[in-house]
Design a protein around this motif. Sequence first.
Motif, PDB file in Angstrom:
ATOM      1  N   THR A 266      42.502  43.667  42.398  1.00 45.22           N
ATOM      2  CA  THR A 266      44.051  44.054  42.764  1.00 45.22           C
ATOM      3  C   THR A 266      44.156  44.669  44.015  1.00 45.22           C
ATOM      4  O   THR A 266      43.261  45.164  44.787  1.00 45.22           O
ATOM      5  CB  THR A 266      44.397  45.183  41.565  1.00 45.22           C
ATOM      6  N   ALA A 267      45.519  44.865  44.426  1.00 46.28           N
ATOM      7  CA  ALA A 267      45.772  45.246  45.796  1.00 46.28           C
ATOM      8  C   ALA A 267      45.245  46.767  45.735  1.00 46.28           C
ATOM      9  O   ALA A 267      44.589  47.441  46.708  1.00 46.28           O
ATOM     10  CB  ALA A 267      47.162  45.218  46.174  1.00 46.28           C
ATOM     11  N   GLU A 268      45.396  47.649  44.803  1.00 51.07           N
ATOM     12  CA  GLU A 268      45.055  48.924  44.663  1.00 51.07           C
ATOM     13  C   GLU A 268      43.307  49.120  44.733  1.00 51.07           C
ATOM     14  O   GLU A 268      42.773  50.018  45.351  1.00 51.07           O
ATOM     15  CB  GLU A 268      45.490  49.718  43.442  1.00 51.07           C
ATOM     16  N   GLN A 269      42.487  48.119  44.094  1.00 49.55           N
ATOM     17  CA  GLN A 269      41.284  48.032  44.232  1.00 49.55           C
ATOM     18  C   GLN A 269      40.784  48.125  45.497  1.00 49.55           C
ATOM     19  O   GLN A 269      39.639  48.594  46.003  1.00 49.55           O
ATOM     20  CB  GLN A 269      40.412  47.141  43.098  1.00 49.55           C
ATOM     21  N   VAL A 270      41.522  46.850  46.392  1.00 47.20           N
ATOM     22  CA  VAL A 270      41.083  46.693  47.701  1.00 47.20           C
ATOM     23  C   VAL A 270      41.305  47.866  48.608  1.00 47.20           C
ATOM     24  O   VAL A 270      40.539  48.289  49.330  1.00 47.20           O
ATOM     25  CB  VAL A 270      41.865  45.348  48.216  1.00 47.20           C
ATOM     26  N   SER A 271      42.230  48.421  48.179  1.00 50.82           N
ATOM     27  CA  SER A 271      42.763  49.691  48.968  1.00 50.82           C
ATOM     28  C   SER A 271      41.648  50.725  48.868  1.00 50.82           C
ATOM     29  O   SER A 271      41.312  51.387  49.855  1.00 50.82           O
ATOM     30  CB  SER A 271      44.200  50.222  48.581  1.00 50.82           C
ATOM     31  N   ASP A 272      41.217  51.110  47.594  1.00 49.03           N
ATOM     32  CA  ASP A 272      40.305  52.021  47.196  1.00 49.03           C
ATOM     33  C   ASP A 272      38.945  51.635  47.955  1.00 49.03           C
ATOM     34  O   ASP A 272      38.208  52.608  48.554  1.00 49.03           O
ATOM     35  CB  ASP A 272      39.952  52.019  45.643  1.00 49.03           C
ATOM     36  N   ILE A 273      38.607  50.493  48.116  1.00 51.99           N
ATOM     37  CA  ILE A 273      37.226  50.118  48.847  1.00 51.99           C
ATOM     38  C   ILE A 273      37.507  50.469  50.346  1.00 51.99           C
ATOM     39  O   ILE A 273      36.873  50.848  50.901  1.00 51.99           O
ATOM     40  CB  ILE A 273      37.007  48.716  48.602  1.00 51.99           C
ATOM     41  N   GLU A 274      38.777  49.767  50.791  1.00 57.61           N
ATOM     42  CA  GLU A 274      38.865  49.959  52.293  1.00 57.61           C
ATOM     43  C   GLU A 274      39.025  51.589  52.835  1.00 57.61           C
ATOM     44  O   GLU A 274      39.180  51.784  53.989  1.00 57.61           O
ATOM     45  CB  GLU A 274      40.039  49.094  52.588  1.00 57.61           C
ATOM     46  N   LYS A 275      39.448  52.369  51.927  1.00 59.67           N
ATOM     47  CA  LYS A 275      39.089  53.906  52.269  1.00 59.67           C
ATOM     48  C   LYS A 275      37.738  54.187  52.885  1.00 59.67           C
ATOM     49  O   LYS A 275      37.612  54.836  53.731  1.00 59.67           O
ATOM     50  CB  LYS A 275      39.351  54.630  51.098  1.00 59.67           C
ATOM     51  N   TYR A 276      36.721  53.402  52.413  1.00 61.45           N
ATOM     52  CA  TYR A 276      35.474  53.698  52.827  1.00 61.45           C
ATOM     53  C   TYR A 276      34.836  52.767  53.746  1.00 61.45           C
ATOM     54  O   TYR A 276      34.033  52.930  54.546  1.00 61.45           O
ATOM     55  CB  TYR A 276      34.698  53.496  51.463  1.00 61.45           C
TER      56      TYR A 276
END
Length: 307
Positions: A266-276
């Motif tokens: 999901t877009a949220e999961q991608v965003s959570d990963i891309e924080k790091y």
Amino acid sequence: MQTTDTVLMIEPIAFGYNAETAQNNYFQTEQKGLDIQTKALAEFNIFVEKLRSKGINVITIKDTLEPHTPDSIFPNNWVSFHKDGKVVLYPMFASNRRVERREDIIESIKEQGFYVAEIDDWSFSETQGHFLEGTGSMIFDHDNKIAYGSVSLRLDENLFREFCGKYGFEPIVFHSFQTVGEERLPIYHTNVMMCVADKFVVICLDCIDDELERSKMIETIKNSGKEIIEISEEQMQQFAGNMLQVQNKEGYKFLVMSQTAYQSLTAEQVSDIEKYCEIIYSDLNTIEVNGGGSARCMLAEIFLPKK
């Protein structure tokens, strides 16, 4: 250190469906009438180039035609390379995968300037019917000295505990399952349902049916200071758990996965990963369908010291 800037990849020359491993790898499907090797090689080469373009050191070694090793593209199951100079060889479930262990591959890595102090060979356990398939079956949190292992035919619990005792890891033993038809069957490798990165863990908690085991996993991960990024079982079936964090020569980190896995997020999961860290993904469809493994399985991390 959790991540390395050097990985080993084995270039396929006779890749294909392996009926032996398909006995308990429910991700595999045999594709008929296609040039599987040609497609797999094309996927492999594009994947290697994507990694190298980001400054990741990829050591590629060609497979051999004889003996026939249809799964050689997944080297992380038979070998691991450690920062103290040890190289560990593992006992493999499928007899036609045991011939993947090649001394010349280790010699080639030494020729690249890496120091090997000792080869620690655990493969003798195959004769007793006990298996421990490397970083397919064990997921290491190197910084916290924790090893996660989901019990299956490819991870013998006693062998796992013995390995952890020798290498100084705290073993976290659990059981994970996937729905196949109308049955709940053991997941063949831990690394298809979880990935441990430096500051986060991608995991399919729905695969851990036992509530106590699930609670212990959540508690252990949280206590290790990492964020949990949860994926569904449906996403896990798309190889969204089969990821690996690597870094380039400048220390910049990336999470590596397949295109199938990336598109399932999901877009949220991608965003959570891309924080790091940045995501690298590549189309590995032929390899995934026929081999039942994905991006992480294709990468054997090299933590060996340089000479």
